[in-house]
Design an enzyme around this catalytic site. Structure first.
Site, PDB file in Angstrom:
ATOM      1  N   ASP A 136     -71.181  -8.714  24.405  1.00 23.80           N
ATOM      2  CA  ASP A 136     -72.302  -9.632  24.643  1.00 23.80           C
ATOM      3  C   ASP A 136     -72.304 -10.096  26.097  1.00 23.80           C
ATOM      4  OD1 ASP A 136     -69.937 -11.021  24.133  1.00 23.80           O
ATOM      5  OD2 ASP A 136     -70.922 -12.696  23.119  1.00 23.80           O
TER       6      ASP A 136
ATOM      7  N   TYR B 213     -72.263   3.839  12.852  1.00 19.57           N
ATOM      8  CA  TYR B 213     -73.290   4.844  12.550  1.00 19.57           C
ATOM      9  C   TYR B 213     -72.860   5.773  11.418  1.00 19.57           C
ATOM     10  CZ  TYR B 213     -76.557   4.158  16.484  1.00 19.57           C
ATOM     11  OH  TYR B 213     -77.505   3.686  17.335  1.00 19.57           O
TER      12      TYR B 213
ATOM     13  N   LYS C 296     -65.962  -6.174  20.934  1.00 18.34           N
ATOM     14  CA  LYS C 296     -65.966  -7.572  20.511  1.00 18.34           C
ATOM     15  C   LYS C 296     -64.600  -7.861  19.907  1.00 18.34           C
ATOM     16  CE  LYS C 296     -68.965 -10.335  19.849  1.00 18.34           C
ATOM     17  NZ  LYS C 296     -69.138 -11.640  20.550  1.00 18.34           N
TER      18      LYS C 296
HETATM   19  C1  IPM Z   1     -80.502   6.785  20.913  1.00 14.26           C
HETATM   20  C2  IPM Z   1     -81.413   6.473  19.769  1.00 14.26           C
HETATM   21  C3  IPM Z   1     -80.780   6.972  18.493  1.00 14.26           C
HETATM   22  C4  IPM Z   1     -79.500   6.193  18.279  1.00 14.26           C
HETATM   23  C5  IPM Z   1     -81.681   6.907  17.238  1.00 14.26           C
HETATM   24  C6  IPM Z   1     -82.998   7.614  17.440  1.00 14.26           C
HETATM   25  C7  IPM Z   1     -80.988   7.436  16.014  1.00 14.26           C
HETATM   26  O1  IPM Z   1     -81.689   5.115  19.749  1.00 14.26           O
HETATM   27  O2  IPM Z   1     -80.167   7.972  21.104  1.00 14.26           O
HETATM   28  O3  IPM Z   1     -80.134   5.878  21.646  1.00 14.26           O
HETATM   29  O4  IPM Z   1     -79.518   5.077  17.736  1.00 14.26           O
HETATM   30  O5  IPM Z   1     -78.460   6.697  18.686  1.00 14.26           O
END
Ligand code: IPM
Ligand code: MG
Length: 368
Positions: free
Chosen positions: A229, A145, A196
């Site tokens: 998975d 992320y 993984k």
């Molecule tokens: C979550 C959501 C968020 C994420 C999005 C909205 C950015 O899916 O909190 O699970 O991917 O973390």
């Protein structure tokens, strides 16, 4: 008696069904203030698409600093089709990611509990899900992320390349594993750590560091490693084998949506995102339902407010030191479900379908 010393709760309703579900939470906070001699001060601010429409950015500095100063932040949802074409860095979801990252909320707790009243709402057989009680501990400020480099770049032959980087350090792995092990001690003492490691170096490191921490500091906790998975598959095959599932940011995102459906509806799952406790004992925190903004049902007063209401209950428990009030709220949700009230997402034959507002009111009536 002023038990809460006017602690500050910041409400960030956001987009889609966010405002509808957060409205019910606001009613409950008002009820606690009035009837339980609590004295929460609360404010409401824009975030996500709503903030883009008003201020051109997904979160203003003012709202960001208010979040920093609050004792608990409760968020509805961010995003929707209206803002889908915006450049990545300007999208509504960036507000959420900024809060998580800059408030250092590295630990995301997502409990997946199958309420006995709702075993029939799950797409799995009742015997597979009844009594289910899993806690997903998701790392929230690292991994793919946030990793650099990232971006989309032109390459030869008029093609483009999309890049994201998945990386974890020892420290990042240890601090989230510690959260999982500490929680395990208060539960069934069992952690399943997912990665993984068969294809990713970061997965190998994850496995080694989690194991090393267990061997050193948590000898009595049972630890299993599972490929992510396989974990996704095992969640459908035999979910009750799990107590705590520990996962990185991306796997935790996917596994928690899957686990949510075991419980009957995404509309039931709360979450808490926590940072480290500071010297004064204060813990930075953000509470939000696991579900998103659900634009298809927004504005219709049909969304299930329970995930957000249970997020308030987690806030009472983890940030506001009011476990009795949290128990009371949880029990009220149970009683309303016992009474057969259901929002559309969990409706089944013989039950009474109610609106978002009705569900909130019914839960409040049981607090009494
Ligand atoms: C979550 C959501 C968020 C994420 C999005 C909205 C950015 O899916 O909190 O699970 O991917 O973390
Ligand atoms: Mg998600």
């Amino acid at each position: 008696m002023n038990k809460t010393k006017s602690r500050k709760i910041l409400l960030l309703p956001g987009d889609g069904i966010g405002p509808e579900v957060v409205r019910e939470v606001k009613k409950i906070i008002e009820w606690f203030n009035k009837n339980k001699s609590l004295d929460f001060s609360f404010e409401e601010e824009l975030i996500g698409g709503a903030s883009i429409d008003a201020n051109k950015i997904p979160i203003t500095d003012e709202v960001f600093y208010k979040s920093l100063e609050s004792d608990a932040v409760i968020l509805g949802a961010c995003g929707g089709p209206k803002w889908d074409n915006l450049e990545f860095s300007k999208r509504p979801e960036r507000a959420l990611l900024k809060l998580r990252k800059e408030l250092k909320l590295f630990a995301n707790l997502r409990p997946a509990i199958c309420f006995k009243q709702l075993v029939d709402s799950s797409s799995l057989k009742p015997e597979i899900v009844s009594g289910l009680d899993i806690m997903i501990v998701r790392e929230l400020t690292g991994g793919i992320y946030f990793g650099e480099p990232r971006g989309i770049e032109p390459i030869e032959n008029n093609e483009r390349r999309g890049i994201n980087t998945h990386s974890y350090t020892t420290g990042e792995i240890q601090r989230i594993a510690r959260v999982a092990f500490d929680l395990a001690k208060k539960r069934k003492n069992k952690v399943t750590s997912c990665e993984k490691s068969n294809v990713m170096e970061a997965g190998v490191l994850w496995r080694e560091e989690v194991q090393a921490l267990k061997d050193k500091e948590y000898k009595k906790v049972e630890l299993n490693h599972m490929l992510a998975d396989n974990c996704a598959m095992q969640l459908l095959r035999n979910p009750k084998q799990f107590d705590i599932i520990l996962a990185d940011n991306l796997f935790g995102d996917m596994l928690s949506d899957e686990a949510a459906m075991l419980t009957g509806s995404l509309g039931l799952l709360p979450s808490a995102s926590l940072g480290l406790r500071d010297k004064k004992g204060k813990i930075r925190s953000l509470y939000e339902p696991v579900h998103g903004s659900a634009p298809d049902i927004a504005g219709k007063n049909v969304a299930n407010p329970i995930a957000t209401i249970l997020s308030l209950s987690m806030a009472l428990r983890y940030s506001l030191d009011l476990p009795k009030e949290a128990d009371l709220l949880d029990a009220s949700v149970q009683t309303v479900l016992d009474d057969g009230l259901r929002t559309k997402d969990i409706m089944s034959v013989g039950k009474k379908e109610v609106t978002t507002t009705d569900m909130g009111d019914a839960i409040i009536s049981k607090l009494k």
